[in-house]
Design an enzyme around this catalytic site. Structure first.
Site, PDB file in Angstrom:
ATOM      1  N   SER A 145     -17.845 -16.571 -30.216  1.00  0.00           N
ATOM      2  CA  SER A 145     -18.551 -17.860 -30.286  1.00  0.00           C
ATOM      3  C   SER A 145     -19.184 -18.276 -28.966  1.00  0.00           C
ATOM      4  O   SER A 145     -20.099 -19.096 -28.943  1.00  0.00           O
ATOM      5  CB  SER A 145     -17.581 -18.960 -30.753  1.00  0.00           C
ATOM      6  N   ARG A 146     -18.678 -17.727 -27.871  1.00  0.00           N
ATOM      7  CA  ARG A 146     -19.178 -18.163 -26.544  1.00  0.00           C
ATOM      8  C   ARG A 146     -19.141 -16.981 -25.578  1.00  0.00           C
ATOM      9  O   ARG A 146     -18.546 -15.940 -25.868  1.00  0.00           O
ATOM     10  CB  ARG A 146     -18.282 -19.268 -25.966  1.00  0.00           C
ATOM     11  N   TYR A 193      -2.305 -13.333 -16.337  1.00  0.00           N
ATOM     12  CA  TYR A 193      -3.592 -12.751 -16.756  1.00  0.00           C
ATOM     13  C   TYR A 193      -3.698 -11.282 -16.308  1.00  0.00           C
ATOM     14  O   TYR A 193      -4.090 -10.414 -17.093  1.00  0.00           O
ATOM     15  CB  TYR A 193      -4.709 -13.600 -16.142  1.00  0.00           C
ATOM     16  N   ALA A 249      -1.279  -9.207 -15.674  1.00  0.00           N
ATOM     17  CA  ALA A 249      -0.337  -8.393 -16.464  1.00  0.00           C
ATOM     18  C   ALA A 249      -0.919  -8.106 -17.848  1.00  0.00           C
ATOM     19  O   ALA A 249      -0.825  -6.979 -18.353  1.00  0.00           O
ATOM     20  CB  ALA A 249       1.010  -9.106 -16.592  1.00  0.00           C
ATOM     21  N   LYS A 276      -4.059  -7.941 -18.676  1.00  0.00           N
ATOM     22  CA  LYS A 276      -5.216  -7.043 -18.575  1.00  0.00           C
ATOM     23  C   LYS A 276      -4.781  -5.620 -18.156  1.00  0.00           C
ATOM     24  O   LYS A 276      -5.413  -4.642 -18.567  1.00  0.00           O
ATOM     25  CB  LYS A 276      -6.253  -7.618 -17.609  1.00  0.00           C
TER      26      LYS A 276
HETATM   27  P1  NAP Z   1     -15.052 -17.816 -22.604  1.00  0.00           P
HETATM   28  O1  NAP Z   1     -16.443 -18.146 -22.245  1.00  0.00           O
HETATM   29  O2  NAP Z   1     -13.959 -18.788 -22.324  1.00  0.00           O
HETATM   30  O3  NAP Z   1     -15.022 -17.431 -24.189  1.00  0.00           O
HETATM   31  C1  NAP Z   1     -13.797 -17.055 -24.753  1.00  0.00           C
HETATM   32  C2  NAP Z   1     -14.003 -16.656 -26.206  1.00  0.00           C
HETATM   33  O4  NAP Z   1     -12.737 -16.231 -26.714  1.00  0.00           O
HETATM   34  C3  NAP Z   1     -14.479 -17.797 -27.084  1.00  0.00           C
HETATM   35  O5  NAP Z   1     -15.310 -17.290 -28.097  1.00  0.00           O
HETATM   36  C4  NAP Z   1     -13.155 -18.315 -27.675  1.00  0.00           C
HETATM   37  O6  NAP Z   1     -13.286 -18.941 -28.945  1.00  0.00           O
HETATM   38  C5  NAP Z   1     -12.415 -17.025 -27.861  1.00  0.00           C
HETATM   39  N1  NAP Z   1     -10.972 -17.232 -27.919  1.00  0.00           N
HETATM   40  C6  NAP Z   1     -10.137 -17.750 -26.982  1.00  0.00           C
HETATM   41  N2  NAP Z   1      -8.888 -17.809 -27.447  1.00  0.00           N
HETATM   42  C7  NAP Z   1      -8.928 -17.311 -28.720  1.00  0.00           C
HETATM   43  C8  NAP Z   1      -7.961 -17.109 -29.719  1.00  0.00           C
HETATM   44  N3  NAP Z   1      -6.684 -17.432 -29.546  1.00  0.00           N
HETATM   45  N4  NAP Z   1      -8.375 -16.592 -30.909  1.00  0.00           N
HETATM   46  C9  NAP Z   1      -9.662 -16.266 -31.122  1.00  0.00           C
HETATM   47  N5  NAP Z   1     -10.632 -16.434 -30.209  1.00  0.00           N
HETATM   48  C10 NAP Z   1     -10.259 -16.960 -29.022  1.00  0.00           C
HETATM   49  O7  NAP Z   1     -14.581 -16.458 -21.903  1.00  0.00           O
HETATM   50  P2  NAP Z   1     -15.447 -15.234 -21.328  1.00  0.00           P
HETATM   51  O8  NAP Z   1     -15.643 -15.451 -19.890  1.00  0.00           O
HETATM   52  O9  NAP Z   1     -16.590 -14.967 -22.210  1.00  0.00           O
HETATM   53  O10 NAP Z   1     -14.357 -14.063 -21.475  1.00  0.00           O
HETATM   54  C11 NAP Z   1     -14.387 -13.121 -22.535  1.00  0.00           C
HETATM   55  C12 NAP Z   1     -13.435 -11.979 -22.206  1.00  0.00           C
HETATM   56  O11 NAP Z   1     -13.834 -11.394 -20.967  1.00  0.00           O
HETATM   57  C13 NAP Z   1     -11.978 -12.413 -22.006  1.00  0.00           C
HETATM   58  O12 NAP Z   1     -11.109 -11.436 -22.518  1.00  0.00           O
HETATM   59  C14 NAP Z   1     -11.857 -12.503 -20.510  1.00  0.00           C
HETATM   60  O13 NAP Z   1     -10.522 -12.337 -20.082  1.00  0.00           O
HETATM   61  C15 NAP Z   1     -12.735 -11.349 -20.090  1.00  0.00           C
HETATM   62  N6  NAP Z   1     -13.199 -11.430 -18.707  1.00  0.00           N
HETATM   63  C16 NAP Z   1     -14.021 -12.442 -18.306  1.00  0.00           C
HETATM   64  C17 NAP Z   1     -14.422 -12.477 -16.980  1.00  0.00           C
HETATM   65  C18 NAP Z   1     -15.353 -13.557 -16.459  1.00  0.00           C
HETATM   66  O14 NAP Z   1     -15.589 -13.566 -15.232  1.00  0.00           O
HETATM   67  N7  NAP Z   1     -15.888 -14.440 -17.290  1.00  0.00           N
HETATM   68  C19 NAP Z   1     -13.992 -11.502 -16.089  1.00  0.00           C
HETATM   69  C20 NAP Z   1     -13.165 -10.497 -16.541  1.00  0.00           C
HETATM   70  C21 NAP Z   1     -12.775 -10.469 -17.855  1.00  0.00           C
HETATM   71  P3  NAP Z   1     -13.475 -20.557 -29.069  1.00  0.00           P
HETATM   72  O15 NAP Z   1     -14.906 -20.792 -28.674  1.00  0.00           O
HETATM   73  O16 NAP Z   1     -13.200 -20.871 -30.479  1.00  0.00           O
HETATM   74  O17 NAP Z   1     -12.506 -21.153 -28.097  1.00  0.00           O
END
Ligand code: NAP
Length: 247
Positions: free
Chosen positions: A14-15, A155, A157, A159
């Site tokens: 979704s985001r 986090y 752990a 990952k």
């Molecule tokens: P984000 O913008 O916060 O988006 C998180 C997404 O995950 C949203 O679609 C959210 O849905 C969904 N979500 C969260 N908890 C959930 C649950 N319990 N069940 C189903 N959906 C859930 O995060 P992002 O930055 O895009 O991160 C995406 C992935 O990349 C994550 O695994 C994060 O750890 C990883 N990551 C991100 C970064 C970074 O710098 N951004 C770096 C390394 C790794 P809702 O909209 O409904 O809440």
């Protein structure tokens, strides 16, 4: 590169990074299902955007920690499209705190959302992918799962756990033509990182050889490669998309 004829599922679509992966897959011709936890309006908007590419798309409200729901979602996608070829385990959260201040809930929520969710969806897709004689599972980890990070023991752990899980999954299912890989992003501009203060941001950029934050598209392009047949001989790999941060 094209993903025509592939049916894909992206958790947390979704985001942020998940939305961008879903949009990239749809542009390349794939049907895409997404899941979300709370953002119903955003998820419905993503579905409309995906369909503009002439592909089919659907959103499921499904908390990624829910084992039974994961099976329901996967079965529904397979019923709808006949197969599921690509799974992106992207849903994730942070609840940062120094270890001395970290509560049990902060630990449990992050481990369950980020790691158990991967077990839930990978287990659910294994049989349909075996029946289809192949598939690609892409797990979104993080560079801190490789390097660790103060304030993120939960986090990091979760990952790091994803890397061990992915290699085990790849070893168990490679003989069935199913590949599994990890993308380990560095600092990517999304809502998850949106509330970091200027000082922390400046130090992250200083530690990144390419000297800037990454964009969701840069993670999505890597996911598209791993989803495509161009990566047909790659499994059990961890690909950093981090501007060189963790090298
Ligand atoms: P984000 O913008 O916060 O988006 C998180 C997404 O995950 C949203 O679609 C959210 O849905 C969904 N979500 C969260 N908890 C959930 C649950 N319990 N069940 C189903 N959906 C859930 O995060 P992002 O930055 O895009 O991160 C995406 C992935 O990349 C994550 O695994 C994060 O750890 C990883 N990551 C991100 C970064 C970074 O710098 N951004 C770096 C390394 C790794 P809702 O909209 O409904 O809440």
């Amino acid at each position: 590169m094209d993903l025509k004829g592939k049916n894909c599922l992206v958790t947390g679509g979704s985001r942020g990074i998940g939305r961008c992966i879903a949009e990239t897959f749809a542009k390349l011709g794939a049907n895409v299902a997404i899941t979300y936890a709370r953002s119903e309006d955003a998820a419905n908007e993503v579905v409309e955007v995906l369909k503009k590419n002439g592909v089919d798309a659907i959103a499921y409200q499904a908390d990624a920690v829910d084992f039974t729901k994961a099976e329901e979602v996967v079965n529904n996608v397979v019923e709808k499209w006949g197969s599921l070829n690509v799974l992106v385990n992207n849903a994730g959260i942070t609840k940062d705190n120094l270890l001395l201040r970290m509560s049990e809930d902060q630990w449990d929520d992050v481990i369950t959302t980020n790691l158990k969710s991967i077990f839930n969806y990978s287990k659910a897709v294994a049989k349909p992918m075996m029946r289809a004689r192949g598939g690609s599972v892409i797990n979104v980890g993080s560079v801190v799962g490789i390097s660790g990070n103060a304030g993120q023991s939960n986090y990091s752990a979760s990952k790091a756990g994803i890397i061990g899980f992915t290699k085990s999954f790849a070893k168990e299912l490679s003989s069935r033509g199913i590949r599994a890989n990890v993308i380990a992003p560095g600092y990517i501009t999304t809502e998850m990182t949106g509330n970091l203060d200027e000082k922390v941001l400046a130090s992250i950029k200083a530690e990144t050889p390419l000297g800037r934050a990454g964009e969701p598209e840069e993670v999505a392009n890597t996911a598209a490669f791993l989803a495509s047949d161009l990566s047909s001989y790659i499994t059990g790999e961890v690909i950093r998309v981090d501007g060189g941060m963790a090298m």
